[in-house]
Design a protein around this motif. Sequence first.
Motif, PDB file in Angstrom:
ATOM      1  N   ASN A 296       0.806  -1.214   0.000  1.00 45.66           N
ATOM      2  CA  ASN A 296       0.000   0.000   0.000  1.00 45.66           C
ATOM      3  C   ASN A 296       0.845   1.273   0.000  1.00 45.66           C
ATOM      4  OD1 ASN A 296      -2.553  -1.368   0.168  1.00 45.66           O
ATOM      5  ND2 ASN A 296      -2.084  -1.806   2.307  1.00 45.66           N
ATOM      6  N   TYR A 297       2.111   1.143   0.292  1.00 43.61           N
ATOM      7  CA  TYR A 297       2.985   2.315   0.368  1.00 43.61           C
ATOM      8  C   TYR A 297       3.250   2.800  -1.056  1.00 43.61           C
ATOM      9  CZ  TYR A 297       7.067   5.081   1.893  1.00 43.61           C
ATOM     10  OH  TYR A 297       7.966   6.077   2.158  1.00 43.61           O
ATOM     11  N   PRO A 298       2.866   4.042  -1.404  1.00 46.68           N
ATOM     12  CA  PRO A 298       2.825   4.473  -2.812  1.00 46.68           C
ATOM     13  C   PRO A 298       4.165   4.956  -3.333  1.00 46.68           C
ATOM     14  CG  PRO A 298       1.984   6.211  -1.415  1.00 46.68           C
ATOM     15  CD  PRO A 298       2.327   5.065  -0.496  1.00 46.68           C
ATOM     16  N   VAL A 299       5.077   4.036  -3.551  1.00 43.79           N
ATOM     17  CA  VAL A 299       6.415   4.356  -4.039  1.00 43.79           C
ATOM     18  C   VAL A 299       6.848   3.285  -5.033  1.00 43.79           C
ATOM     19  CG1 VAL A 299       7.107   5.534  -1.903  1.00 43.79           C
ATOM     20  CG2 VAL A 299       7.527   3.069  -2.159  1.00 43.79           C
ATOM     21  N   ILE A 300       8.012   3.526  -5.646  1.00 40.40           N
ATOM     22  CA  ILE A 300       8.688   2.502  -6.440  1.00 40.40           C
ATOM     23  C   ILE A 300       9.919   2.083  -5.654  1.00 40.40           C
ATOM     24  CG2 ILE A 300       9.889   1.988  -8.598  1.00 40.40           C
ATOM     25  CD1 ILE A 300       8.221   4.238  -9.882  1.00 40.40           C
ATOM     26  N   VAL A 301       9.985   0.825  -5.271  1.00 43.29           N
ATOM     27  CA  VAL A 301      11.126   0.306  -4.525  1.00 43.29           C
ATOM     28  C   VAL A 301      11.984  -0.520  -5.476  1.00 43.29           C
ATOM     29  CG1 VAL A 301      11.903  -1.135  -2.608  1.00 43.29           C
ATOM     30  CG2 VAL A 301       9.841   0.255  -2.358  1.00 43.29           C
ATOM     31  N   GLN A 302      13.242  -0.138  -5.601  1.00 42.77           N
ATOM     32  CA  GLN A 302      14.172  -0.837  -6.477  1.00 42.77           C
ATOM     33  C   GLN A 302      15.290  -1.417  -5.619  1.00 42.77           C
ATOM     34  OE1 GLN A 302      15.240   2.661  -8.779  1.00 42.77           O
ATOM     35  NE2 GLN A 302      14.084   1.891 -10.508  1.00 42.77           N
ATOM     36  N   GLN A 303      15.321  -2.722  -5.527  1.00 39.45           N
ATOM     37  CA  GLN A 303      16.393  -3.374  -4.782  1.00 39.45           C
ATOM     38  C   GLN A 303      17.373  -3.966  -5.767  1.00 39.45           C
ATOM     39  OE1 GLN A 303      15.303  -5.792  -1.395  1.00 39.45           O
ATOM     40  NE2 GLN A 303      16.977  -7.201  -1.774  1.00 39.45           N
ATOM     41  N   ALA A 304      18.614  -3.508  -5.680  1.00 41.11           N
ATOM     42  CA  ALA A 304      19.562  -3.889  -6.716  1.00 41.11           C
ATOM     43  C   ALA A 304      20.858  -4.467  -6.193  1.00 41.11           C
ATOM     44  CB  ALA A 304      19.886  -2.675  -7.589  1.00 41.11           C
ATOM     45  N   SER A 305      20.956  -4.720  -4.902  1.00 39.27           N
ATOM     46  CA  SER A 305      22.200  -5.259  -4.393  1.00 39.27           C
ATOM     47  C   SER A 305      21.948  -5.998  -3.104  1.00 39.27           C
ATOM     48  CB  SER A 305      23.211  -4.133  -4.148  1.00 39.27           C
ATOM     49  OG  SER A 305      22.755  -3.296  -3.107  1.00 39.27           O
ATOM     50  N   SER A 306      22.990  -6.589  -2.574  1.00 41.03           N
ATOM     51  CA  SER A 306      22.853  -7.337  -1.330  1.00 41.03           C
ATOM     52  C   SER A 306      23.882  -6.856  -0.327  1.00 41.03           C
ATOM     53  CB  SER A 306      23.012  -8.838  -1.593  1.00 41.03           C
ATOM     54  OG  SER A 306      24.274  -9.091  -2.169  1.00 41.03           O
ATOM     55  N   ASN A 307      24.070  -7.617   0.725  1.00 42.31           N
ATOM     56  CA  ASN A 307      24.820  -7.197   1.900  1.00 42.31           C
ATOM     57  C   ASN A 307      26.173  -6.560   1.592  1.00 42.31           C
ATOM     58  OD1 ASN A 307      25.290  -7.202   4.806  1.00 42.31           O
ATOM     59  ND2 ASN A 307      26.748  -8.834   4.413  1.00 42.31           N
ATOM     60  N   ALA A 308      26.998  -7.215   0.784  1.00 41.56           N
ATOM     61  CA  ALA A 308      28.373  -6.750   0.594  1.00 41.56           C
ATOM     62  C   ALA A 308      28.434  -5.371  -0.053  1.00 41.56           C
ATOM     63  CB  ALA A 308      29.143  -7.758  -0.253  1.00 41.56           C
ATOM     64  N   THR A 373      19.895  -9.088   5.869  1.00 40.22           N
ATOM     65  CA  THR A 373      20.736  -8.741   4.733  1.00 40.22           C
ATOM     66  C   THR A 373      20.537  -7.276   4.421  1.00 40.22           C
ATOM     67  OG1 THR A 373      20.454 -10.944   3.794  1.00 40.22           O
ATOM     68  CG2 THR A 373      21.304  -9.262   2.343  1.00 40.22           C
ATOM     69  N   LYS A 374      21.603  -6.511   4.442  1.00 39.06           N
ATOM     70  CA  LYS A 374      21.473  -5.120   4.027  1.00 39.06           C
ATOM     71  C   LYS A 374      21.383  -5.075   2.506  1.00 39.06           C
ATOM     72  CE  LYS A 374      23.629  -2.819   7.922  1.00 39.06           C
ATOM     73  NZ  LYS A 374      24.433  -1.669   8.341  1.00 39.06           N
ATOM     74  N   ALA A 375      20.589  -4.143   2.007  1.00 36.57           N
ATOM     75  CA  ALA A 375      20.402  -4.076   0.565  1.00 36.57           C
ATOM     76  C   ALA A 375      20.313  -2.633   0.117  1.00 36.57           C
ATOM     77  CB  ALA A 375      19.146  -4.845   0.149  1.00 36.57           C
ATOM     78  N   GLY A 376      20.692  -2.414  -1.124  1.00 39.46           N
ATOM     79  CA  GLY A 376      20.759  -1.052  -1.642  1.00 39.46           C
ATOM     80  C   GLY A 376      19.489  -0.603  -2.306  1.00 39.46           C
ATOM     81  N   GLN A 377      18.431  -0.452  -1.529  1.00 39.88           N
ATOM     82  CA  GLN A 377      17.189   0.001  -2.123  1.00 39.88           C
ATOM     83  C   GLN A 377      17.246   1.470  -2.547  1.00 39.88           C
ATOM     84  OE1 GLN A 377      17.128  -1.867   0.692  1.00 39.88           O
ATOM     85  NE2 GLN A 377      15.384  -3.260   0.693  1.00 39.88           N
ATOM     86  N   THR A 378      16.649   1.725  -3.683  1.00 43.36           N
ATOM     87  CA  THR A 378      16.283   3.081  -4.058  1.00 43.36           C
ATOM     88  C   THR A 378      14.772   3.153  -3.958  1.00 43.36           C
ATOM     89  OG1 THR A 378      18.170   3.409  -5.542  1.00 43.36           O
ATOM     90  CG2 THR A 378      16.232   4.777  -5.923  1.00 43.36           C
TER      91      THR A 378
END
Length: 506
Positions: A296-308, A373-378
């Motif tokens: 329901n959160y009105p955004v675009i979430v782009q996950q493009a990486s992982s922990n390292a 896991t940390k991730a590089g979300q935009t």
Amino acid sequence: MKHKIFITYLILIFGLFTGCKKFLDLPAKNQRTVTTITDVKSLLGAHLRVLVTPRITKPLYGQPVPACPILAATMFGAYSDDIDFENALPNCYLASNTLIKTPEKTYADMLLWNQQATSAMLWSHHYELVGFLNSLIDQLGTIKGVSNTDQDQLLGEMYTNRAYSLFKLLQYYGIYNNADMGIPIYLHTGEGVLGIKPKRETHANSYKIILEDLNKALEMVNRTSPAVGYNVLYNKRYINHLLAQVYWYKAESPAKEASDYSNVKTHSLAALEAVDALIPTTAAARIAAYGGLDPNYPVIVQQASSNADVSGLYGGAYQYIGFGPMNIPLSADFAALFTSTDIRVSNYFNTAGATGKILSAAWPSDGTASGSTKAGQTVMFKPEEAYMMLIEAQFRLGAEGEALITLNKFRAFRSAGDFTGLSGTALLTEIINERRREFFADTDKRWLDLKRYANKTINRNIRFFNKQYNITVPPNDYRYALPIPLVEIQQNNNIVPNPGWALIEY
């Protein structure tokens, strides 16, 4: 062949801006004629799929990266002031690092403003998209019988995407206090495009071009609804949000106009329509929303990486079993901004820290409560950002009481307590501080705030390779306009480079 265009030709156009020879080397089997509306939809759709799923969808060209690639997000974090880097370097980054193969060189580049390869990647990334969209926009104009609905849904999407990339290029490479030092912009393709060497536009002309694209897209989306399952940025909320961003950034630039903050207010309010109930109000809900787990959160979430990819700067997610870097110290002035009840304290700070504030192993998170896991979300078009722009617009328009009410309304979402009696400079200071509280470790936001507000000097005294580096970055320093890639300057003698940059050799 006048009205036909090939994939290889599209990529040749990208090479105009990137100066990168690899875009000239596709074999003939990759040629595909673009002569129908279906061809345009297919090519644009391939880009849009990457936009929403960059980790799992292969693009037509380049690498699958989000709007702000994680290397850029960590670069902007390293070029900012929320982490106590002088203590983090010897005690965390170099002492307990299990993720970086060449830690001293890596951190020297990050902390000495020396990530020129990342700057070049950003330039290529966004100009590739501009060239691609130019080609499709021009080609769409040669196709007969396109319906009004298709015309709006396709052109509106392409105008918004092109405006977004041009805006990021202006933010990253434009010299903010120099009216003449905008960015090169070329909006067309065709038989004569190769060899064109566009000069830098003024700030005023750069904004004019960006705003023309966005206002055309807004006109289209107001009369024609998006295509469900296809359109991404062609969205009334997102277009209004991006318009607010552009006017907000423009309002303190050499291109500023008296109407800018009124436009910020108008478009922020449109972006915030019916949104209050959707804003996360707990620490756990923030993690879920920014990790793409709240539909329901009105955004675009782009996950493009992982922990390292993110842990080199922000610390490992597996610190509890000894994987570092760990216990990253945060700047004292940043940590002092929070009240004890603020839900963001649970997101950002590790309560086990004995002295000062230590960054939580779960932030920035991948969306799971444990931060496993940390991730590089935009996260594009956060309504929280629209709130921040609205508050500042109210203040700048002279409605200080209204701005304080809206600021306290927002702080209620964070259980942060009310401000009372604030006005003038003190109120503006807290508006800027609220942005800093809200957007910690959020892509490029803090770096852009340092650039736009020009209200702080960064001093960094740090040692690499047995040499002391004492760096001072005052407001309006050259480091707030990223270096234009050398290959671009060599191939286009009309581009005036951003001054001051020299690659550091260790």
